[in-house]
Design a protein around this motif. Structure first.
Motif, PDB file in Angstrom:
ATOM      1  N   UNK A   7     -50.697 -33.084  61.994  1.00 47.65           N
ATOM      2  CA  UNK A   7     -50.364 -33.781  61.097  1.00 47.65           C
ATOM      3  C   UNK A   7     -49.718 -35.589  60.766  1.00 47.65           C
ATOM      4  N   UNK A   8     -50.178 -35.718  62.554  1.00 45.86           N
ATOM      5  CA  UNK A   8     -49.393 -36.931  63.183  1.00 45.86           C
ATOM      6  C   UNK A   8     -51.165 -37.150  63.175  1.00 45.86           C
ATOM      7  N   UNK A   9     -50.834 -39.078  63.010  1.00 48.88           N
ATOM      8  CA  UNK A   9     -52.273 -39.962  62.703  1.00 48.88           C
ATOM      9  C   UNK A   9     -51.671 -40.951  64.385  1.00 48.88           C
ATOM     10  N   UNK A  10     -53.009 -41.099  64.361  1.00 50.85           N
ATOM     11  CA  UNK A  10     -52.853 -41.368  65.985  1.00 50.85           C
ATOM     12  C   UNK A  10     -53.724 -42.999  65.738  1.00 50.85           C
ATOM     13  N   UNK A  11     -53.473 -43.973  66.292  1.00 46.57           N
ATOM     14  CA  UNK A  11     -54.468 -44.926  65.515  1.00 46.57           C
ATOM     15  C   UNK A  11     -54.525 -45.965  66.695  1.00 46.57           C
ATOM     16  N   UNK A  12     -55.190 -46.674  67.670  1.00 44.70           N
ATOM     17  CA  UNK A  12     -55.929 -47.364  68.413  1.00 44.70           C
ATOM     18  C   UNK A  12     -55.803 -48.963  67.577  1.00 44.70           C
ATOM     19  N   UNK A  15     -56.315 -55.140  68.851  1.00 41.07           N
ATOM     20  CA  UNK A  15     -56.264 -56.423  69.788  1.00 41.07           C
ATOM     21  C   UNK A  15     -54.668 -56.238  70.965  1.00 41.07           C
ATOM     22  N   UNK A  16     -53.914 -55.281  70.547  1.00 43.48           N
ATOM     23  CA  UNK A  16     -53.036 -55.461  71.151  1.00 43.48           C
ATOM     24  C   UNK A  16     -53.239 -54.623  72.664  1.00 43.48           C
ATOM     25  N   UNK A  17     -53.695 -53.362  72.726  1.00 40.32           N
ATOM     26  CA  UNK A  17     -54.492 -52.900  73.609  1.00 40.32           C
ATOM     27  C   UNK A  17     -53.296 -51.319  73.577  1.00 40.32           C
ATOM     28  N   UNK A  18     -52.706 -50.785  72.304  1.00 37.59           N
ATOM     29  CA  UNK A  18     -51.978 -49.802  72.225  1.00 37.59           C
ATOM     30  C   UNK A  18     -52.624 -48.731  71.343  1.00 37.59           C
ATOM     31  N   UNK A  19     -51.503 -47.401  71.883  1.00 41.21           N
ATOM     32  CA  UNK A  19     -52.019 -46.427  70.619  1.00 41.21           C
ATOM     33  C   UNK A  19     -50.843 -45.920  70.299  1.00 41.21           C
ATOM     34  N   UNK A  20     -51.069 -46.292  68.425  1.00 37.03           N
ATOM     35  CA  UNK A  20     -49.916 -45.902  67.431  1.00 37.03           C
ATOM     36  C   UNK A  20     -49.998 -44.660  67.011  1.00 37.03           C
ATOM     37  N   UNK A  29     -44.372 -45.136  65.754  1.00 35.16           N
ATOM     38  CA  UNK A  29     -43.257 -45.042  66.761  1.00 35.16           C
ATOM     39  C   UNK A  29     -44.833 -45.459  67.839  1.00 35.16           C
ATOM     40  N   UNK A  30     -44.628 -45.996  68.974  1.00 28.90           N
ATOM     41  CA  UNK A  30     -45.848 -46.970  69.890  1.00 28.90           C
ATOM     42  C   UNK A  30     -45.602 -44.958  71.001  1.00 28.90           C
TER      43      UNK A  30
END
Length: 236
Positions: A7-12, A15-20, A29-30
């Motif tokens: 159930x953890x959500x990952x978002x790209x 603009x910052x070129x990161x996965x949250x 968290x990053x």
């Protein structure tokens, strides 16, 4: 965006070129920054690795559950959508070449479909039978269905304005975020419309919690700001 089995959500973050990463309770968290360049689409493979289509980098990066990453495929022209089937094959929509590429679990690539008219951002999903669904821009935006051997047919063609995210729920129904007219819709496996929901903003990505019931839908909206919202809960 993509949800893992916990159930953890990952978002790209384009603009910052990161996965949250967001826990089910919303703790943020990053998760990853290395080899991330314009993350346009996310999907989990059967092994629990997160696949990231890097629009600017021309790559697909895989991230293990601990955030360790490696380049899985490279040399693509503006990859803007990614999906994985149950066999571990990875499909990548490439806006620059108007193709969908297929990669085996070991990373061997081939052209799966060519001659598409500008696949849009985020619109790839695989059903449990291994069929691939892609949103494409023909004379009007459509959702097209491709069998495992690449034979295509129109799945949905009416009432669309830039569908920008596709995802299946555990019942085999397809959910679409419709960026162009601020709606989300749910379709049965035969393409019939089950649910139409108006939203106040432009949904750019969609994730559906698979279990337990009821279905929980999370959207990312683009407008004057970019934000996440657990938008609705659907009781059957």
């Amino acid at each position: 965006m993509a949800l893992d089995s916990a159930g953890n959500l990952y978002v790209g973050n384009w603009f910052a070129s990161t996965i949250q990463k967001f826990t089910p309770s919303g703790v943020h968290s990053g998760f990853a920054t290395n080899n991330i360049s314009g993350p346009a689409s996310l999907a989990f493979d059967p092994a629990g690795n997160l696949c990231v289509a890097n629009y600017w980098g021309g790559t697909v990066v895989k991230l293990a559950p601990d955030g360790t990453g490696w380049i899985f495929a490279s040399g693509m022209s503006y990859p803007n959508g990614v999906a994985c089937d149950h066999a571990g094959n990875v499909y990548v929509a490439c806006a620059g070449s108007s193709t969908i590429q297929k990669f085996t679990p070991s990373g061997v690539g081939s052209v799966f479909v060519s001659g598409l008219s500008s696949p849009l951002l985020g619109g790839l999903a695989c059903d449990s039978a291994g069929n691939l669904y892609a949103e494409c821009q023909q004379n009007q935006p459509i959702i097209e269905k491709f069998t495992p051997n690449g034979v295509g047919s129109v799945f949905v063609s009416n009432g669309y304005a830039e569908p920008s995210g596709l995802v299946f729920d555990s019942s085999g129904n397809l959910w679409a975020a419709n960026y162009g007219d601020n709606t989300i819709e749910e379709f049965a496996p035969n393409g019939s419309l089950l649910l139409h929901i108006n939203t106040p903003y432009s949904p750019y990505g969609i994730a559906v919690q698979q279990v337990p019931e009821p279905v929980s839908v999370t959207l990312v909206f683009l407008g004057t700001a970019i934000f996440l919202m657990r938008y609705c809960t659907v009781f059957r």
